[in-house]
Design a protein around this motif. Structure first.
Motif, PDB file in Angstrom:
ATOM      1  N   GLN A  81       1.043  -1.302  -0.091  1.00 55.63           N
ATOM      2  CA  GLN A  81       0.322   0.048   0.293  1.00 55.63           C
ATOM      3  C   GLN A  81       0.686   0.819  -0.259  1.00 55.63           C
ATOM      4  OE1 GLN A  81      -2.669  -0.340   3.054  1.00 55.63           O
ATOM      5  NE2 GLN A  81      -3.669  -2.545   2.445  1.00 55.63           N
TER       6      GLN A  81
ATOM      7  N   LEU B 137       9.776   8.304   0.817  1.00 52.77           N
ATOM      8  CA  LEU B 137      10.394   8.020   2.137  1.00 52.77           C
ATOM      9  C   LEU B 137      12.167   7.629   2.294  1.00 52.77           C
ATOM     10  CD1 LEU B 137       7.677   7.569   4.781  1.00 52.77           C
ATOM     11  CD2 LEU B 137       8.971   9.580   4.478  1.00 52.77           C
TER      12      LEU B 137
ATOM     13  N   ALA C  40       2.442  16.535   6.835  1.00 52.79           N
ATOM     14  CA  ALA C  40       2.037  15.278   7.978  1.00 52.79           C
ATOM     15  C   ALA C  40       2.854  15.078   8.799  1.00 52.79           C
ATOM     16  CB  ALA C  40       1.194  14.965   7.671  1.00 52.79           C
ATOM     17  N   ILE C  41       4.088  14.611   7.968  1.00 48.95           N
ATOM     18  CA  ILE C  41       4.980  14.159   8.928  1.00 48.95           C
ATOM     19  C   ILE C  41       6.529  15.408   8.889  1.00 48.95           C
ATOM     20  CG2 ILE C  41       7.073  12.202   8.411  1.00 48.95           C
ATOM     21  CD1 ILE C  41       6.254  11.164   6.632  1.00 48.95           C
TER      22      ILE C  41
ATOM     23  N   ALA D 171      -5.875  -2.854   9.739  1.00 48.78           N
ATOM     24  CA  ALA D 171      -6.198  -2.444   8.974  1.00 48.78           C
ATOM     25  C   ALA D 171      -5.865  -2.500   7.788  1.00 48.78           C
ATOM     26  CB  ALA D 171      -4.906  -0.823   9.400  1.00 48.78           C
ATOM     27  N   ASP D 172      -4.593  -2.796   7.389  1.00 51.32           N
ATOM     28  CA  ASP D 172      -4.395  -3.112   6.280  1.00 51.32           C
ATOM     29  C   ASP D 172      -4.870  -4.521   4.857  1.00 51.32           C
ATOM     30  OD1 ASP D 172      -1.867  -3.271   5.854  1.00 51.32           O
ATOM     31  OD2 ASP D 172      -0.765  -4.602   6.418  1.00 51.32           O
TER      32      ASP D 172
ATOM     33  N   HIS E 190      -8.520  -3.752   5.218  1.00 51.18           N
ATOM     34  CA  HIS E 190      -9.620  -2.500   6.010  1.00 51.18           C
ATOM     35  C   HIS E 190     -10.530  -2.883   5.823  1.00 51.18           C
ATOM     36  CE1 HIS E 190      -6.833  -0.562   2.701  1.00 51.18           C
ATOM     37  NE2 HIS E 190      -7.281  -1.374   2.455  1.00 51.18           N
TER      38      HIS E 190
ATOM     39  N   LEU F  48      -4.613  19.269  13.025  1.00 49.33           N
ATOM     40  CA  LEU F  48      -3.406  18.432  12.321  1.00 49.33           C
ATOM     41  C   LEU F  48      -2.827  18.107  14.363  1.00 49.33           C
ATOM     42  CD1 LEU F  48      -1.892  15.485  11.521  1.00 49.33           C
ATOM     43  CD2 LEU F  48      -0.473  18.046  10.269  1.00 49.33           C
TER      44      LEU F  48
ATOM     45  N   ARG G 267      -9.901  16.158   7.757  1.00 47.94           N
ATOM     46  CA  ARG G 267      -8.816  15.317   7.092  1.00 47.94           C
ATOM     47  C   ARG G 267      -7.690  14.797   7.565  1.00 47.94           C
ATOM     48  NH1 ARG G 267      -8.875  20.145   3.609  1.00 47.94           N
ATOM     49  NH2 ARG G 267     -10.664  19.982   2.260  1.00 47.94           N
TER      50      ARG G 267
ATOM     51  N   PRO H 286      -5.368  10.515   6.075  1.00 50.00           N
ATOM     52  CA  PRO H 286      -4.288  10.325   5.071  1.00 50.00           C
ATOM     53  C   PRO H 286      -2.986  10.867   6.057  1.00 50.00           C
ATOM     54  CG  PRO H 286      -5.705  12.176   4.473  1.00 50.00           C
ATOM     55  CD  PRO H 286      -6.441  11.246   5.304  1.00 50.00           C
ATOM     56  N   ARG H 287      -3.574  11.972   6.495  1.00 52.27           N
ATOM     57  CA  ARG H 287      -1.921  12.452   6.923  1.00 52.27           C
ATOM     58  C   ARG H 287      -1.295  12.282   8.350  1.00 52.27           C
ATOM     59  NH1 ARG H 287      -2.793  18.701   6.258  1.00 52.27           N
ATOM     60  NH2 ARG H 287      -4.704  18.850   4.561  1.00 52.27           N
TER      61      ARG H 287
ATOM     62  N   ALA I 133       0.417   8.313   7.288  1.00 54.40           N
ATOM     63  CA  ALA I 133       1.316   9.412   6.511  1.00 54.40           C
ATOM     64  C   ALA I 133       2.547   9.653   7.346  1.00 54.40           C
ATOM     65  CB  ALA I 133       1.825  10.287   5.858  1.00 54.40           C
ATOM     66  N   ILE I 134       2.704   9.439   8.834  1.00 52.74           N
ATOM     67  CA  ILE I 134       3.495   9.659   9.487  1.00 52.74           C
ATOM     68  C   ILE I 134       3.500   7.942  10.694  1.00 52.74           C
ATOM     69  CG2 ILE I 134       3.832  10.212  11.657  1.00 52.74           C
ATOM     70  CD1 ILE I 134       2.471  13.275  11.880  1.00 52.74           C
TER      71      ILE I 134
ATOM     72  N   GLU J 112       2.690   4.886   8.329  1.00 53.21           N
ATOM     73  CA  GLU J 112       3.829   4.245   7.040  1.00 53.21           C
ATOM     74  C   GLU J 112       5.118   4.790   7.051  1.00 53.21           C
ATOM     75  OE1 GLU J 112       2.938   2.340   4.290  1.00 53.21           O
ATOM     76  OE2 GLU J 112       1.470   3.414   4.245  1.00 53.21           O
ATOM     77  N   PHE J 113       5.350   5.797   7.957  1.00 56.45           N
ATOM     78  CA  PHE J 113       6.833   6.597   8.082  1.00 56.45           C
ATOM     79  C   PHE J 113       7.512   5.625   9.442  1.00 56.45           C
ATOM     80  CE2 PHE J 113      10.519   9.429   9.596  1.00 56.45           C
ATOM     81  CZ  PHE J 113      11.399   9.143   9.088  1.00 56.45           C
TER      82      PHE J 113
ATOM     83  N   ASP K  78      -8.478   7.495   2.807  1.00 55.48           N
ATOM     84  CA  ASP K  78      -6.996   6.976   2.103  1.00 55.48           C
ATOM     85  C   ASP K  78      -6.559   7.717   1.340  1.00 55.48           C
ATOM     86  OD1 ASP K  78      -5.599   5.840   3.580  1.00 55.48           O
ATOM     87  OD2 ASP K  78      -4.944   3.631   2.194  1.00 55.48           O
ATOM     88  N   GLY K  79      -7.059   8.078   0.406  1.00 54.86           N
ATOM     89  CA  GLY K  79      -6.949   8.194  -1.131  1.00 54.86           C
ATOM     90  C   GLY K  79      -6.905  10.112  -1.236  1.00 54.86           C
ATOM     91  N   ALA K  80      -7.533  10.494  -0.063  1.00 58.90           N
ATOM     92  CA  ALA K  80      -7.584  12.176   0.268  1.00 58.90           C
ATOM     93  C   ALA K  80      -6.672  12.690  -0.357  1.00 58.90           C
ATOM     94  CB  ALA K  80      -8.027  12.087   1.172  1.00 58.90           C
TER      95      ALA K  80
END
Lengths: 405, 405
Positions: free
Chosen positions: A218, A226, A269-270, B138-139, B141, B222, B262, B265-266, B269-270, B272-273, B403-405
């Motif tokens: 995903q 990143l 955001a990060i 989560a993966d 959904h 945020l 929103r 997505p933000r 992202a954090i 994801e990192f 997710d896609g926004a």
């Protein structure tokens, strides 16, 4: 339950919230939020109120925060835009290195300092720290303006020049003289890295792009971005440049695909989460007790010279673009940062620099860092109709599209 | 230039990329990516290939990564949804604590272990670690499905129960017996915290919301969300719960406003990192050399008991919701994590537990952690028409929007 997590969380929470509260106060006073975040660090940090003494872990978050500040800036800078201002940027960087060095050297000699001490203080006045400028430009949504591009380009050249100067100075200081071969290799590496990133990097990304469709993970584009950011930051540090310059290149390489991959809102955001730790620790490092009497006067004069020399050195080469642009470029190149502190620290450790000269460099770093954002803001706000700036409406629209998605 | 940044960046880059490469390989084998990230840690970590030995700084990133895994899960769980399954969750948590404890205790006694050792091993089998399950849900959904909500609710109760058990066990072990008053206070704090977050927290956010318009800072929602996440994580750790449960509550409190602000997505992202550092270090902590002969057999049996006891203990109370849901809840509650490791470590430090019993607990933690994701995935994929699951199309649509926004 581990108490380590406990203290780390409390530290991160306290720093994040105080940085944001000070940022909000500064915004309300029409001053840049980033300045508030730095001031929060000065006031609450270990040298003043002693409420928060950042630990090694927080400094690690701060380092990565600086990476994302420049990565974000890079994402809004397309390589072709940077190339268009390449010549101006190079001139700005060159003069911006020579003028501060000469002024700093002669003032320190005049004041009675030893030659080697004068060399170190002068060298510390050379390297621009672009993280703060980048943040102010981003906050004002003018990263796409011509003067902003000149600044970002000059920051790249400046970093290469600063790196060479550091090698020369520490070579002289270590008594071994200058190792020309080593210096040549370092220089070639840095220039090669920069050229590769600007000319070849984007092409590689273009080639890789269709392959992303075959990846099952995903958020593959975000993951790839990143990874590139971390890789280039490390690579830049590895060859002796600042890691944040590598992060800027990573953004540059990806800038053309950022809208398609919706990178901006996610990387922002990060950045929003990590950057406050960077700016807070900048402030927390500043020891306000080092200054008294004579040292304070010298520190003040050196700081003024540091400002004037960059404004003149960086402004003059682009004077034909109009005075507003020249002034903005000069002020934008004004902040000194970690390179100045490292030069001074190296000098101190080698007994080439006295405690008072060390304090002077720290003061100069703090002064230029703190003065740049409000000046820049006033210049940009007051002269936003001036030459060299994208029309505000256009910039706002472009930014809103990237930011709000 | 500081070499500290250099090594930190290289470490973060290597861990991030290897975790993602293993994740991609696992995705292609139709196994959960999170399992690949853990395996990357086992294989490349300090106990096997020794390519990457995470430093304290990386563990700090890992801790915050775990926070964001649960914060993300919380953002997709509305308080009213959680309340609807409250009774089932409580029953699942209670039986899921009693059954593993009893089974573990009797097996260890049967095998000839001392009573106090049996108590420690049994206690280590109790607490569910929900971070891995949350990531798998989560993966796939399915965080909005009924069984997922039962699991997340039970994880909250489970954490409160596990915390009490740890206090009891270490009270017994320290020879001072159980300090009932202290225990009562701890219990009341945890329950009060949970009730406050579910009933009053969202109302406070609703009250605060209109005030956000008056804030000058960029991305105010945020910033507020991140501050709440850090605050509640710290508060949970402070009163003796797991910090990640606090992060889950933070998500819960904000879930109703996540689309409007929103946030998904933000925060994703954090996540994801940072999350790969958490899952990689889970693997890196696992020492594969501790196991040989008898210990391995015991470890294997205890692991099977750990699986069976949770599947039975957590599955039976919700059997009337249908067998698929019961099985998913049981498997979802299976992974043990940091609490189990802490219980074993406390026992080891107090000389209540032998090295081999310690190794058994570590094996059990690894086994349950590694087995849960693929089992969960098979159950959810094969039986996605089963009772208690939101229609896949609906879930996909909802998720895609966030997710896609």
């Amino acid at each position: 339950m581990p108490s380590g997590a406990d203290t780390l969380l409390l530290e991160l929470f306290a720093i994040f919230v105080w940085a944001k509260i000070f940022g909000e106060l500064f915004e309300r006073l029409s001053l840049p939020a980033v300045l508030g975040e730095i001031l929060a660090g000065i006031i609450l940090g270990p040298h003043a109120a002693r409420l928060i003494a950042p630990t090694a872990n927080v400094y690690a978050f701060a380092e990565i925060g600086a990476i994302f500040v420049l990565f974000t800036a890079g994402l809004e800078t397309r390589p072709q835009d940077l190339l268009r201002v390449g010549r101006q940027s190079l001139r700005v960087a060159l003069a911006g290195v020579v003028v501060p060095f000469v002024l700093g050297f002669f003032y320190m000699r005049l004041r009675g300092g030893a030659t080697h001490e004068a060399v170190f203080v002068a060298a510390a006045m050379v390297a621009t720290s672009v993280a703060i400028t980048a943040r102010v430009l981003a906050d004002l949504h003018v990263l796409n303006a011509r003067f902003a591009r000149i600044i970002m380009g000059a920051a790249v050249f400046d970093d290469i020049l600063g790196m060479i100067l550091l090698a020369v100075v520490s070579g002289i200081a270590s008594g071994g003289g200058i190792r020309w071969l080593h210096l040549g290799v370092t220089f070639a590496e840095a220039v090669g890295f920069a050229l590769f990133m600007i000319f070849i990097g984007p092409r590689i990304v273009r080639r890789v792009r269709p392959g992303l469709r075959h990846i099952s993970l995903q958020n593959a584009p975000l993951v790839l971005s990143l990874a590139i950011c971390l890789l280039l930051s490390w690579a830049a540090a590895r060859i002796g440049m600042a890691a944040i310059i590598g992060a800027f290149f990573a953004g540059l390489v990806l800038a053309d695909y950022a809208p398609e991959w919706r990178l901006q809102p996610r990387i922002h955001a990060i950045n929003e989460f990590l950057a406050p730790f960077f700016f807070f620790t900048i402030g927390a490092r500043l020891d306000v007790h080092l200054f008294s009497g004579d040292v304070l006067l010298d520190a003040f004069i050196i700081s003024l010279l540091a400002v004037v020399s960059k404004v003149v050195g960086c402004g003059l080469p682009v004077l034909r673009e109009g005075r507003p642009t020249a002034l903005r470029v000069g002020i934008g190149m004004m902040p000194r940062g970690e390179v100045a502190l490292i030069v001074a620290l190296v000098g101190l450790q080698m007994n080439m620099v006295s405690q008072s000269a060390y304090a002077i460099v720290i003061f100069m770093t703090g002064f230029t860092t703190i003065m740049a954002p409000p000046l820049l803001r006033v210049l940009i706000r007051d002269q936003s109709g001036g030459k060299g700036t994208a029309a505000p409406a256009l910039v706002a629209a472009r930014e809103g599209g990237g930011d709000g998605a």
